[in-house]
Scaffold this active site. Structure first.
Site, PDB file in Angstrom:
ATOM      1  N   THR A 186      29.379  80.904 -17.481  1.00  0.00           N
ATOM      2  CA  THR A 186      30.078  80.541 -16.242  1.00  0.00           C
ATOM      3  C   THR A 186      30.509  81.774 -15.460  1.00  0.00           C
ATOM      4  O   THR A 186      30.766  82.833 -16.048  1.00  0.00           O
ATOM      5  CB  THR A 186      31.324  79.697 -16.606  1.00  0.00           C
ATOM      6  OG1 THR A 186      32.196  79.644 -15.483  1.00  0.00           O
ATOM      7  CG2 THR A 186      32.120  80.293 -17.760  1.00  0.00           C
ATOM      8  N   ASP A 187      30.678  81.614 -14.143  1.00  0.00           N
ATOM      9  CA  ASP A 187      31.190  82.723 -13.329  1.00  0.00           C
ATOM     10  C   ASP A 187      32.649  83.045 -13.672  1.00  0.00           C
ATOM     11  O   ASP A 187      33.147  84.109 -13.305  1.00  0.00           O
ATOM     12  CB  ASP A 187      31.054  82.419 -11.827  1.00  0.00           C
ATOM     13  CG  ASP A 187      31.805  81.168 -11.359  1.00  0.00           C
ATOM     14  OD1 ASP A 187      32.370  80.454 -12.210  1.00  0.00           O
ATOM     15  OD2 ASP A 187      31.817  80.916 -10.137  1.00  0.00           O
ATOM     16  N   GLU A 188      33.314  82.117 -14.382  1.00  0.00           N
ATOM     17  CA  GLU A 188      34.740  82.337 -14.667  1.00  0.00           C
ATOM     18  C   GLU A 188      34.975  83.524 -15.600  1.00  0.00           C
ATOM     19  O   GLU A 188      36.096  84.017 -15.695  1.00  0.00           O
ATOM     20  CB  GLU A 188      35.368  81.051 -15.233  1.00  0.00           C
ATOM     21  CG  GLU A 188      35.218  79.917 -14.241  1.00  0.00           C
ATOM     22  CD  GLU A 188      36.051  78.681 -14.550  1.00  0.00           C
ATOM     23  OE1 GLU A 188      37.108  78.802 -15.183  1.00  0.00           O
ATOM     24  OE2 GLU A 188      35.632  77.598 -14.137  1.00  0.00           O
ATOM     25  N   TYR A 230      39.880  79.104 -21.586  1.00  0.00           N
ATOM     26  CA  TYR A 230      38.487  78.652 -21.445  1.00  0.00           C
ATOM     27  C   TYR A 230      37.570  79.833 -21.134  1.00  0.00           C
ATOM     28  O   TYR A 230      36.583  80.070 -21.825  1.00  0.00           O
ATOM     29  CB  TYR A 230      38.380  77.597 -20.334  1.00  0.00           C
ATOM     30  CG  TYR A 230      36.966  77.383 -19.838  1.00  0.00           C
ATOM     31  CD1 TYR A 230      35.989  76.862 -20.679  1.00  0.00           C
ATOM     32  CD2 TYR A 230      36.592  77.713 -18.527  1.00  0.00           C
ATOM     33  CE1 TYR A 230      34.672  76.670 -20.237  1.00  0.00           C
ATOM     34  CE2 TYR A 230      35.289  77.521 -18.075  1.00  0.00           C
ATOM     35  CZ  TYR A 230      34.333  77.000 -18.933  1.00  0.00           C
ATOM     36  OH  TYR A 230      33.044  76.819 -18.501  1.00  0.00           O
ATOM     37  N   LYS A 273      34.479  81.627 -23.334  1.00  0.00           N
ATOM     38  CA  LYS A 273      33.105  81.734 -22.848  1.00  0.00           C
ATOM     39  C   LYS A 273      32.654  83.202 -22.811  1.00  0.00           C
ATOM     40  O   LYS A 273      31.513  83.516 -23.142  1.00  0.00           O
ATOM     41  CB  LYS A 273      32.972  81.119 -21.451  1.00  0.00           C
ATOM     42  CG  LYS A 273      33.128  79.618 -21.386  1.00  0.00           C
ATOM     43  CD  LYS A 273      32.036  78.844 -22.093  1.00  0.00           C
ATOM     44  CE  LYS A 273      30.698  78.902 -21.404  1.00  0.00           C
ATOM     45  NZ  LYS A 273      29.687  78.013 -22.078  1.00  0.00           N
TER      46      LYS A 273
HETATM   47  P1  NAD Z   1      31.033  68.893 -20.357  1.00  0.00           P
HETATM   48  O1  NAD Z   1      32.412  69.081 -20.873  1.00  0.00           O
HETATM   49  O2  NAD Z   1      30.746  67.788 -19.389  1.00  0.00           O
HETATM   50  O3  NAD Z   1      30.041  68.663 -21.593  1.00  0.00           O
HETATM   51  C1  NAD Z   1      30.109  69.394 -22.781  1.00  0.00           C
HETATM   52  C2  NAD Z   1      29.241  68.690 -23.819  1.00  0.00           C
HETATM   53  O4  NAD Z   1      29.294  69.454 -25.027  1.00  0.00           O
HETATM   54  C3  NAD Z   1      29.736  67.274 -24.175  1.00  0.00           C
HETATM   55  O5  NAD Z   1      28.643  66.392 -24.219  1.00  0.00           O
HETATM   56  C4  NAD Z   1      30.347  67.450 -25.550  1.00  0.00           C
HETATM   57  O6  NAD Z   1      30.272  66.272 -26.355  1.00  0.00           O
HETATM   58  C5  NAD Z   1      29.487  68.576 -26.118  1.00  0.00           C
HETATM   59  N1  NAD Z   1      30.174  69.325 -27.195  1.00  0.00           N
HETATM   60  C6  NAD Z   1      31.443  69.812 -27.176  1.00  0.00           C
HETATM   61  N2  NAD Z   1      31.715  70.412 -28.348  1.00  0.00           N
HETATM   62  C7  NAD Z   1      30.590  70.330 -29.110  1.00  0.00           C
HETATM   63  C8  NAD Z   1      30.237  70.796 -30.395  1.00  0.00           C
HETATM   64  N3  NAD Z   1      31.111  71.451 -31.164  1.00  0.00           N
HETATM   65  N4  NAD Z   1      28.998  70.553 -30.857  1.00  0.00           N
HETATM   66  C9  NAD Z   1      28.095  69.857 -30.099  1.00  0.00           C
HETATM   67  N5  NAD Z   1      28.378  69.389 -28.879  1.00  0.00           N
HETATM   68  C10 NAD Z   1      29.604  69.625 -28.379  1.00  0.00           C
HETATM   69  O7  NAD Z   1      30.597  70.286 -19.777  1.00  0.00           O
HETATM   70  P2  NAD Z   1      29.666  70.648 -18.543  1.00  0.00           P
HETATM   71  O8  NAD Z   1      30.473  70.690 -17.313  1.00  0.00           O
HETATM   72  O9  NAD Z   1      28.436  69.817 -18.603  1.00  0.00           O
HETATM   73  O10 NAD Z   1      29.300  72.158 -18.903  1.00  0.00           O
HETATM   74  C11 NAD Z   1      28.186  72.460 -19.743  1.00  0.00           C
HETATM   75  C12 NAD Z   1      28.112  73.963 -19.941  1.00  0.00           C
HETATM   76  O11 NAD Z   1      27.994  74.605 -18.686  1.00  0.00           O
HETATM   77  C13 NAD Z   1      29.357  74.547 -20.597  1.00  0.00           C
HETATM   78  O12 NAD Z   1      28.938  75.528 -21.509  1.00  0.00           O
HETATM   79  C14 NAD Z   1      30.137  75.162 -19.449  1.00  0.00           C
HETATM   80  O13 NAD Z   1      30.889  76.258 -19.880  1.00  0.00           O
HETATM   81  C15 NAD Z   1      29.003  75.589 -18.533  1.00  0.00           C
HETATM   82  N6  NAD Z   1      29.334  75.631 -17.100  1.00  0.00           N
HETATM   83  C16 NAD Z   1      29.912  74.547 -16.488  1.00  0.00           C
HETATM   84  C17 NAD Z   1      30.165  74.595 -15.120  1.00  0.00           C
HETATM   85  C18 NAD Z   1      30.772  73.418 -14.416  1.00  0.00           C
HETATM   86  O14 NAD Z   1      31.083  73.520 -13.214  1.00  0.00           O
HETATM   87  N7  NAD Z   1      30.945  72.270 -15.027  1.00  0.00           N
HETATM   88  C19 NAD Z   1      29.849  75.754 -14.375  1.00  0.00           C
HETATM   89  C20 NAD Z   1      29.250  76.827 -15.046  1.00  0.00           C
HETATM   90  C21 NAD Z   1      28.994  76.749 -16.395  1.00  0.00           C
HETATM   91  P1  TYD Z   2      38.130  72.368 -11.825  1.00  0.00           P
HETATM   92  O1  TYD Z   2      37.217  71.282 -11.348  1.00  0.00           O
HETATM   93  O2  TYD Z   2      39.036  72.083 -12.974  1.00  0.00           O
HETATM   94  O3  TYD Z   2      37.206  73.636 -12.107  1.00  0.00           O
HETATM   95  P2  TYD Z   2      37.622  75.183 -12.422  1.00  0.00           P
HETATM   96  O4  TYD Z   2      39.070  75.269 -12.666  1.00  0.00           O
HETATM   97  O5  TYD Z   2      36.832  75.450 -13.658  1.00  0.00           O
HETATM   98  O6  TYD Z   2      37.159  75.959 -11.237  1.00  0.00           O
HETATM   99  O7  TYD Z   2      39.030  72.829 -10.603  1.00  0.00           O
HETATM  100  C1  TYD Z   2      38.452  73.289  -9.395  1.00  0.00           C
HETATM  101  C2  TYD Z   2      39.581  73.748  -8.502  1.00  0.00           C
HETATM  102  O8  TYD Z   2      40.375  72.608  -8.145  1.00  0.00           O
HETATM  103  C3  TYD Z   2      40.537  74.708  -9.185  1.00  0.00           C
HETATM  104  O9  TYD Z   2      40.967  75.687  -8.232  1.00  0.00           O
HETATM  105  C4  TYD Z   2      41.714  73.844  -9.587  1.00  0.00           C
HETATM  106  C5  TYD Z   2      41.748  72.776  -8.522  1.00  0.00           C
HETATM  107  N1  TYD Z   2      42.255  71.460  -8.979  1.00  0.00           N
HETATM  108  C6  TYD Z   2      43.290  70.834  -8.270  1.00  0.00           C
HETATM  109  O10 TYD Z   2      43.796  71.352  -7.256  1.00  0.00           O
HETATM  110  N2  TYD Z   2      43.756  69.618  -8.712  1.00  0.00           N
HETATM  111  C7  TYD Z   2      43.237  69.009  -9.824  1.00  0.00           C
HETATM  112  O11 TYD Z   2      43.724  67.923 -10.199  1.00  0.00           O
HETATM  113  C8  TYD Z   2      42.165  69.662 -10.523  1.00  0.00           C
HETATM  114  C9  TYD Z   2      41.564  69.041 -11.746  1.00  0.00           C
HETATM  115  C10 TYD Z   2      41.698  70.881 -10.054  1.00  0.00           C
END
Ligand code: NAD
Ligand code: TYD
Length: 341
Positions: free
Chosen positions: A125-127, A153, A157
């Site tokens: 992630t970019d975070e 988090y 990562k």
């Molecule tokens: P999500 O929380 O929707 O899904 C995570 C999945 O991982 C779930 O299906 C969960 O059951 C599974 N999981 C959790 N712990 C596990 C374990 N110990 N063993 C096997 N499976 C397990 O997450 P997401 O938003 O789909 O993100 C997927 C990946 O992409 C993550 O690694 C996250 O860090 C990365 N990512 C997410 C975003 C975003 O905006 N959502 C952006 C950049 C990177």
């Molecule tokens: P989020 O979707 O949790 O992603 P991330 O924190 O990983 O970027 O949040 C996106 C942005 O929205 C973040 O700046 C936090 C804000 N946010 C709110 O203002 N209210 C909310 O209830 C949530 C879940 C997020």
């Protein structure tokens, strides 16, 4: 590359990726997922009988079961999506983040070494780069930006990314890392900003905006993230990091207002709440490297992607109502009750 182990394939991005791969390639996809609160097999009902798809319920921290799965399914490639992924939950408790995101990745990297697999891609992630200044928009995260994490988090990562670098360097293993900006689209768990605000708006409830609502995120439609990962797994250079983003920065408050206006709802539904502790101000990705070296480009404009997303949540009300019950309600109470100003 024939048989790909997709870990976390029942989550938001993972399930979109499994479908993307089945639609566009002929690989066998083995979805290995623990099914935590965020994992949902209903995300995959339309492809569950696909001849090239198999689901295995398992934990990436369970070394014996990971190894057995790799042997039995003749895995040659791992793409690791499995993670605890929500910043707010990591603030409420970091332990699961350390266990899955760090120790789980270590198990998979050991498997890569042990079985001499062809490829390992870590979905990061970019975070991991921390927070950018709000008023210097020309500054963005490049692959050379130092890691500087602010939430449990992002720290977990980044630790996983560093392990990936170490295994690649020490054991000369074929490891790739992608770092993407915030995703949005179908099947995103409604604890994250966009689906939460759509659900609350539709229900006529208050929309909780953290702090002054002026935090900035760089939003990418999930299918564009999937196509970028497919590009990196096919064309990426071992040992390299590729940033993925859509050059699409938005203030949170503007996203919330946009959702309300698209749904014909009033801005009176907005409720400012106490800020998230340690809240990163701005994320923005420079994706020049993946675009120029590997030829990837995002297909969806934000206008297009947000329309598709809102329509999906309107049409799939049963899906989000179901996942927003049970354990979720306890989490919502725990996270937000102390924040109402
Ligand atoms: P999500 O929380 O929707 O899904 C995570 C999945 O991982 C779930 O299906 C969960 O059951 C599974 N999981 C959790 N712990 C596990 C374990 N110990 N063993 C096997 N499976 C397990 O997450 P997401 O938003 O789909 O993100 C997927 C990946 O992409 C993550 O690694 C996250 O860090 C990365 N990512 C997410 C975003 C975003 O905006 N959502 C952006 C950049 C990177
Ligand atoms: P989020 O979707 O949790 O992603 P991330 O924190 O990983 O970027 O949040 C996106 C942005 O929205 C973040 O700046 C936090 C804000 N946010 C709110 O203002 N209210 C909310 O209830 C949530 C879940 C997020």
């Amino acid at each position: 590359m024939k048989n790909i182990l997709v870990t976390g394939g029942a989550g938001f991005i993972g399930s979109n990726f499994v479908k993307y791969m089945l639609q566009n390639y002929t690989y066998k996809i083995i979805n290995y997922d623990k099914l935590t609160y965020a994992g949902n097999l209903e995300n995959l009902t339309d492809i569950e009988k696909h001849p090239n798809y198999k689901f295995i319920k398992g934990d990436i921290c369970d070394k014996d079961f990971v190894y057995r799965t790799i042997k039995e399914s003749q895995i040659d490639t791992i793409i690791n999506f499995a993670a605890e992924s929500h910043v707010d939950r990591s603030i409420l408790g970091a332990r699961e983040f350390v266990i899955t995101n760090i120790l789980g990745t270590q198990v998979l990297l050991d498997a890569l070494k042990e079985f001499k697999l062809e490829k390992f891609l870590q979905v990061s992630t970019d975070e991991v780069y921390g927070s950018l200044p709000e008023n210097q928009r020309e500054i963005k995260f490049s692959e050379k930006t130092p890691l500087k994490t602010n939430s449990p988090y992002s720290a977990s990562k980044a630790a996983a990314d560093l392990l990936c670098n170490a295994y690649e360097h020490t054991f000369n293993l074929p490891v790739l890392i992608t770092r993407c900006s915030n995703n949005y689209g179908p099947y995103q768990f409604p604890e994250k900003l966009i689906p939460l605000m759509i659900a609350k708006a539709l229900d006529g409830e208050k929309l909780p905006v953290y702090g002054d609502g002026k935090n900035i995120r760089d939003w990418l439609y999930v299918e564009d993230h999937c196509s970028a990962i497919a590009t990196v797994i096919h064309k990426g250079k071992d040992g390299e990091v590729y940033n993925i983003g859509g050059s699409n920065e938005w203030y949170n408050i503007d996203i919330v207002k946009l959702i309300l206006s698209k749904l014909g709802k009033s801005e009176n539904q907005i409720m400012y709440v106490k800020d998230r502790p340690g809240h990163d101000r701005r994320y923005a990705i420079d994706s020049t490297k993946i675009q120029t070296e590997l030829g990837w480009i995002p297909r969806y404009s934000f206008e297009n992607g947000i329309e598709k997303t809102i329509s999906w949540y309107i049409e799939n009300e049963n899906w989000w109502r179901k996942v927003m019950s049970g354990e979720y309600l306890k989490y919502y109470e725990k996270n937000y009750s102390g924040k109402i100003i």
